[in-house]
Design an enzyme around this catalytic site. Structure first.
Site, PDB file in Angstrom:
ATOM      1  N   ARG A 101       0.931  -1.116  -0.012  1.00  5.61           N
ATOM      2  CA  ARG A 101       0.132   0.088  -0.154  1.00  5.61           C
ATOM      3  C   ARG A 101       0.739   1.302   0.002  1.00  5.61           C
ATOM      4  O   ARG A 101       1.964   1.192   0.691  1.00  5.61           O
ATOM      5  CB  ARG A 101      -0.818  -0.062   1.081  1.00  5.61           C
ATOM      6  CG  ARG A 101      -2.145  -0.904   1.082  1.00  5.61           C
ATOM      7  CD  ARG A 101      -3.180  -0.441   0.253  1.00  5.61           C
ATOM      8  NE  ARG A 101      -4.313  -1.200  -0.058  1.00  5.61           N
ATOM      9  CZ  ARG A 101      -4.513  -2.005  -1.150  1.00  5.61           C
ATOM     10  NH1 ARG A 101      -3.795  -2.359  -1.950  1.00  5.61           N
ATOM     11  NH2 ARG A 101      -5.659  -2.620  -1.133  1.00  5.61           N
TER      12      ARG A 101
ATOM     13  N   GLU B  22      -1.239   7.493  -5.841  1.00  7.28           N
ATOM     14  CA  GLU B  22      -1.619   6.910  -7.094  1.00  7.28           C
ATOM     15  C   GLU B  22      -2.910   7.116  -7.487  1.00  7.28           C
ATOM     16  O   GLU B  22      -3.308   7.082  -8.813  1.00  7.28           O
ATOM     17  CB  GLU B  22      -1.476   5.265  -6.864  1.00  7.28           C
ATOM     18  CG  GLU B  22      -2.283   4.599  -6.047  1.00  7.28           C
ATOM     19  CD  GLU B  22      -2.076   3.172  -5.708  1.00  7.28           C
ATOM     20  OE1 GLU B  22      -1.039   2.856  -5.376  1.00  7.28           O
ATOM     21  OE2 GLU B  22      -3.050   2.364  -6.081  1.00  7.28           O
TER      22      GLU B  22
ATOM     23  N   HIS C  70       0.607  -0.233  -9.821  1.00  5.59           N
ATOM     24  CA  HIS C  70      -0.473  -1.152  -8.938  1.00  5.59           C
ATOM     25  C   HIS C  70      -0.942  -2.507  -9.770  1.00  5.59           C
ATOM     26  O   HIS C  70      -2.048  -2.899  -9.744  1.00  5.59           O
ATOM     27  CB  HIS C  70      -1.814  -0.519  -8.418  1.00  5.59           C
ATOM     28  CG  HIS C  70      -2.198  -0.846  -7.294  1.00  5.59           C
ATOM     29  ND1 HIS C  70      -2.618  -0.211  -6.075  1.00  5.59           N
ATOM     30  CD2 HIS C  70      -2.852  -2.268  -6.696  1.00  5.59           C
ATOM     31  CE1 HIS C  70      -3.092  -0.843  -5.058  1.00  5.59           C
ATOM     32  NE2 HIS C  70      -3.256  -2.060  -5.805  1.00  5.59           N
TER      33      HIS C  70
ATOM     34  N   ASP D 208       5.171  -0.522  -6.581  1.00  2.00           N
ATOM     35  CA  ASP D 208       4.110  -1.023  -7.312  1.00  2.00           C
ATOM     36  C   ASP D 208       2.751  -0.151  -6.747  1.00  2.00           C
ATOM     37  O   ASP D 208       1.783  -0.111  -7.252  1.00  2.00           O
ATOM     38  CB  ASP D 208       3.643  -2.597  -7.300  1.00  2.00           C
ATOM     39  CG  ASP D 208       2.562  -2.714  -7.960  1.00  2.00           C
ATOM     40  OD1 ASP D 208       2.545  -2.553  -9.261  1.00  2.00           O
ATOM     41  OD2 ASP D 208       1.598  -3.336  -7.341  1.00  2.00           O
TER      42      ASP D 208
HETATM   43  C1  COI Z   1      -6.669  -4.923  -3.743  1.00  2.00           C
HETATM   44  O1  COI Z   1      -7.428  -5.825  -3.911  1.00  2.00           O
HETATM   45  O2  COI Z   1      -7.006  -3.947  -2.775  1.00  2.00           O
HETATM   46  C2  COI Z   1      -5.860  -4.434  -4.425  1.00  2.00           C
HETATM   47  O3  COI Z   1      -4.605  -3.725  -4.093  1.00  2.00           O
HETATM   48  C3  COI Z   1      -5.909  -4.712  -5.912  1.00  2.00           C
HETATM   49  C4  COI Z   1      -7.084  -3.671  -6.495  1.00  2.00           C
HETATM   50  C5  COI Z   1      -6.411  -2.557  -7.151  1.00  2.00           C
HETATM   51  C6  COI Z   1      -7.875  -4.306  -7.640  1.00  2.00           C
END
Ligand code: COI
Length: 334
Positions: free
Chosen positions: A235, A264, A296, A259
């Protein structure tokens, strides 16, 4: 029975259709639009909705959905931080998420990128593009020679540990919740400071809770080994980006895998080609030869997306049928 799905991407359609084919008695309709107060009425007549978005599920949005007669909402992702939980509770919502869709997707990406940083692959790629085929000075570090420090030993952290051990690295870990198996095997160090002191590569696999915000900062970086590699596929807010930039500039940090980024939202997963790039700091990081930025996408594999779609629809159907869904979200937790 009818389920309405929001923000379905092209790459999700095959998995949605697979689910539809396996549930011929269920009517499934969908849109590529996000769930907003305006689009909520599209769900009228449905028994439940399946959603994914980074946009907030505001009180207005939830109210509009309830007005359309729908209060069973299944997220295709794990994060629930963008839902107004008080309003959801007040309106009697039932919500599910998909907490485990493919830990391997994220762990594998983190491991690959860490190894690429150690081998200085981006510098070598840049040389190749210029037809500079000399070896020096782009010499690599072998993964097996590294002590890899894993912060957070949940599903993703554990897969990451296995992969790094496969390369022959010595793996150490820190978590406030100790996994008994890992503890028996002696992976845990006593404190984050111990991990910072010993690790050549540090990979974060903890959630974005207040206690973890900017855990990577000037102070923690100062405790790390010279030439450390930092990996954040978790995160964005876990990392004080300016502090990492200072560490990269001083040479303290050998490389950075990013990532997820604290700035973001609204920037990642957009096409900026030919447009003014909105974040100079991010542009600087993207351009650095020892920084690997991905938008991400660690989660973004066919395996993960199939599970996100399938598990969300399964959850939604269970709620509609009055059964216990696999992963209900506690509405008073946040
Ligand atoms: C999540 O599932 O919380 C992720 O980080 C992926 C999302 C951007 C689809």
């Amino acid at each position: 029975t009818k389920i309405f799905a929001y923000a379905i991407r092209k790459d999700e359609e095959p998995f949605l259709n697979e689910w539809k084919d396996a549930h011929k008695d269920i009517e499934v309709e969908y849109t590529d639009q996000l769930l907003t107060p305006e689009t909520a009425k599209l769900a009228k007549g449905a028994d439940g909705v399946v959603v994914y978005q980074q946009l907030d599920y505001t009180p207005e949005t939830l109210q509009a959905l309830a007005d359309a007669g729908v209060t069973k909402m299944s997220l295709r992702n794990v994060g629930v931080d963008n839902i107004d939980m008080d309003k959801a509770k007040e309106l009697g919502f039932e919500i599910t998420n998909v907490p485990v869709y493919s830990p391997d997707a994220i762990a594998e990406h983190a491991a690959i990128q860490a190894a690429r940083v150690l081998r200085q692959d981006k510098r070598m790629d840049e040389k190749m593009a210029k037809r500079d085929l000399r070896w020096a000075p782009t010499i690599g570090r072998e993964v097996r020679d590294q002590v890899v420090g894993v912060v957070g030993t949940g599903h993703i952290g554990q897969v990451f540990m296995k992969i790094m051990e496969g390369f022959g690295a010595k793996v150490i870990a820190y978590d406030i919740f100790k996994n008994p198996e890992l503890e028996k095997k002696g992976y845990y160090v006593d404190s984050l400071d111990d991990l910072y002191k010993q690790a050549d590569v540090i990979s974060l696999h903890v959630p974005d809770v207040p206690a973890n915000v900017h855990m990577i900062n000037d102070e923690s970086i100062a405790k790390m080994k010279d030439g450390v590699v930092i990996v954040n596929c978790s995160r964005g807010p876990l990392v004080d980006t300016d502090a990492v930039i200072r560490g990269l500039d001083s040479g303290k940090i050998f490389g950075f895998v990013m990532d997820t980024y604290e700035g973001e939202v609204g920037v990642f997963n957009e096409d900026w080609e030919g447009k003014e790039f909105p974040d100079a700091r991010l542009a600087d990081l993207i351009d650095r030869p020892n920084v690997l930025v991905t938008p991400h996408t660690a989660f973004y594999t066919t395996h993960a997306v199939r599970n996100m779609v399938t598990k969300a629809f399964d959850n939604n159907l269970k709620m509609i049928n009055g059964e216990k869904p696999d992963s209900p979200v506690a509405l008073d937790k946040n």
